[in-house]
Design a protein around this motif. Structure first.
Motif, PDB file in Angstrom:
ATOM      1  N   LEU A 173     -23.462   6.110 -54.772  1.00 16.06           N
ATOM      2  CA  LEU A 173     -22.108   5.583 -54.601  1.00 16.06           C
ATOM      3  C   LEU A 173     -21.238   5.891 -55.813  1.00 16.06           C
ATOM      4  O   LEU A 173     -21.736   6.178 -56.896  1.00 16.06           O
ATOM      5  CB  LEU A 173     -22.163   4.069 -54.370  1.00 16.06           C
ATOM      6  CG  LEU A 173     -22.887   3.598 -53.100  1.00 16.06           C
ATOM      7  CD1 LEU A 173     -22.986   2.081 -53.071  1.00 16.06           C
ATOM      8  CD2 LEU A 173     -22.182   4.116 -51.850  1.00 16.06           C
ATOM      9  N   SER A 174     -19.930   5.814 -55.621  1.00 16.14           N
ATOM     10  CA  SER A 174     -18.962   6.137 -56.676  1.00 16.14           C
ATOM     11  C   SER A 174     -18.830   4.994 -57.672  1.00 16.14           C
ATOM     12  O   SER A 174     -18.460   3.879 -57.286  1.00 16.14           O
ATOM     13  CB  SER A 174     -17.598   6.427 -56.047  1.00 16.14           C
ATOM     14  OG  SER A 174     -16.578   6.422 -57.036  1.00 16.14           O
ATOM     15  N   PRO A 175     -19.072   5.246 -58.960  1.00 12.80           N
ATOM     16  CA  PRO A 175     -18.875   4.202 -59.969  1.00 12.80           C
ATOM     17  C   PRO A 175     -17.432   3.711 -60.031  1.00 12.80           C
ATOM     18  O   PRO A 175     -17.182   2.524 -60.247  1.00 12.80           O
ATOM     19  CB  PRO A 175     -19.279   4.896 -61.279  1.00 12.80           C
ATOM     20  CG  PRO A 175     -20.185   6.004 -60.863  1.00 12.80           C
ATOM     21  CD  PRO A 175     -19.652   6.473 -59.549  1.00 12.80           C
ATOM     22  N   SER A 228      -9.686  10.621 -56.032  1.00 15.83           N
ATOM     23  CA  SER A 228     -11.060  11.095 -55.855  1.00 15.83           C
ATOM     24  C   SER A 228     -11.224  11.790 -54.511  1.00 15.83           C
ATOM     25  O   SER A 228     -10.595  11.421 -53.512  1.00 15.83           O
ATOM     26  CB  SER A 228     -12.025   9.911 -55.953  1.00 15.83           C
ATOM     27  OG  SER A 228     -13.327  10.297 -55.611  1.00 15.83           O
ATOM     28  N   ASP A 229     -12.091  12.815 -54.464  1.00 16.58           N
ATOM     29  CA  ASP A 229     -12.361  13.525 -53.212  1.00 16.58           C
ATOM     30  C   ASP A 229     -13.170  12.668 -52.237  1.00 16.58           C
ATOM     31  O   ASP A 229     -13.075  12.844 -51.024  1.00 16.58           O
ATOM     32  CB  ASP A 229     -13.134  14.829 -53.507  1.00 16.58           C
ATOM     33  CG  ASP A 229     -12.283  15.827 -54.274  1.00 16.58           C
ATOM     34  OD1 ASP A 229     -11.042  15.769 -54.141  1.00 16.58           O
ATOM     35  OD2 ASP A 229     -12.859  16.646 -55.015  1.00 16.58           O
TER      36      ASP A 229
END
Length: 336
Positions: free
Chosen positions: A37-39, A219-220
């Protein structure tokens, strides 16, 4: 007006130890979840939920005007704690992608006493660091150096991660330690200025929220939906509750004492990460943690004895005055 709170090791120790345990728990949990997961999204959701809770609580308690008054009355300290909070948490979340949670925990927190010894005389000139605390801080630095070597050479729980990733993780972890130290000192300053713990927590997350949502927006793969549940869990066990506990602990102790007690967190982290299948048990990490825990014990015992001596000296001087006031009859025209 600045208020001086009498330090009390016993009153401050329990919430600080609880903070250390919860910090370890969130490091292990986040270290596992952040592999996929994204921080940034995790931090954005977590801190937004935490800030909303504490702002709402403080507004109900004292009104919106009083809640946001520190932004003008103590603007320099509020800006400083916003910056240090953002640095601490963002660097910690990214470091967990590269290093063993116990190593991130031990380096990020254990370096705190070292920076506190260096920064405390500059930021809080009225308080002194004990010689024993300075010696403990130097010992912790030596153990951290061993852990850095172990991370680079693949001798910690995550095994070999490559020199580049190891150095990046260590660099981010050192940033975490610097930010954590600044958090303790500026939290103490705001506490001494009369702010209760929830008031400090109401004004310390604005920069973190702004930065994380801005970076999430570009973010992508923001993954906001996927991170919401784990972020909500982190908001409770990793942000809101532990930060309240450390604020209470800081209110009753000196910054160096708080920094030393917080370094107990790696011991909790090592135990909590044992069920994680992606990690193996590292003897180097365990020995380093035991060494740091022993050093922390020396430092906290020294501070506890020092605080007791100060309190006993004050108590010995106070009774004669109190007794004199109690036994001296009031003259006519005097008022109580």
């Amino acid at each position: 007006m600045t208020q001086r709170h009498t330090t009390s090791f016993h009153q401050g120790a329990a919430p600080l130890i609880a903070f250390a345990a919860l910090t370890a728990l969130v490091d292990v949990y986040a270290g596992n979840r952040l592999q996929s997961l994204s921080p940034l999204s995790m931090a954005a959701v977590s801190f937004t939920l935490t800030a909303a809770f504490f702002i709402g609580l403080d507004v109900v308690r004292q009104g919106a005007a009083a809640t946001f008054r520190p932004l003008t009355t103590h603007s320099a300290d509020v800006v400083a704690i916003n910056v240090s909070t953002a640095v601490t948490w963002l660097s910690m979340l990214y470091a967990l992608k590269y290093l063993e949670p116990a190593v991130v925990n031990v380096v990020g927190l254990a370096i705190g006493p070292v920076f506190t010894v260096l920064l405390n005389p500059l930021l809080r000139k009225q308080s002194a660091v004990l010689r024993s605390e300075t010696a403990v801080s130097l010992g912790i630095t030596a153990v951290i150096a061993v852990l850095v070597w172990g991370s680079v050479t693949g001798r910690t729980g995550v095994g070999s991660v490559g020199a580049a990733d190891a150095f990046l993780g260590i660099g981010l972890t050192l940033l975490t330690g610097i930010g954590s130290t600044a958090n303790v000192i500026y939290s103490k300053r705001l506490s001494e200025a009369g702010l209760v713990p929830q008031s400090v927590l109401s004004v310390r997350f604005f920069l973190t929220i702004a930065v994380t949502w801005a970076m999430t927006a570009i973010s992508d793969n923001p993954q906001v939906g996927e991170v919401f549940l784990p972020a909500a869990i982190i908001a409770v066990i990793g942000v809101g509750l532990p930060l309240y506990l450390i604020q209470v602990g800081i209110r009753h102790t000196e910054p160096i004492t708080a920094s030393l007690l917080c370094t107990l967190s790696p011991l909790f982290a090592f135990l909590l990460q044992l069920p994680d299948q992606r990690l193996h048990t590292s003897l180097l990490t365990l020995v380093s943690i035991i060494a740091i825990t022993a050093l922390v014990g020396v430092g906290t015992l020294a501070r506890g004895r020092h605080d007791r001596r100060v309190q006993q000296t004050a108590a010995a001087a106070a009774p004669p005055e109190a007794e004199h006031a109690a036994t001296t009859p009031l003259k006519e025209g005097d008022s109580q």
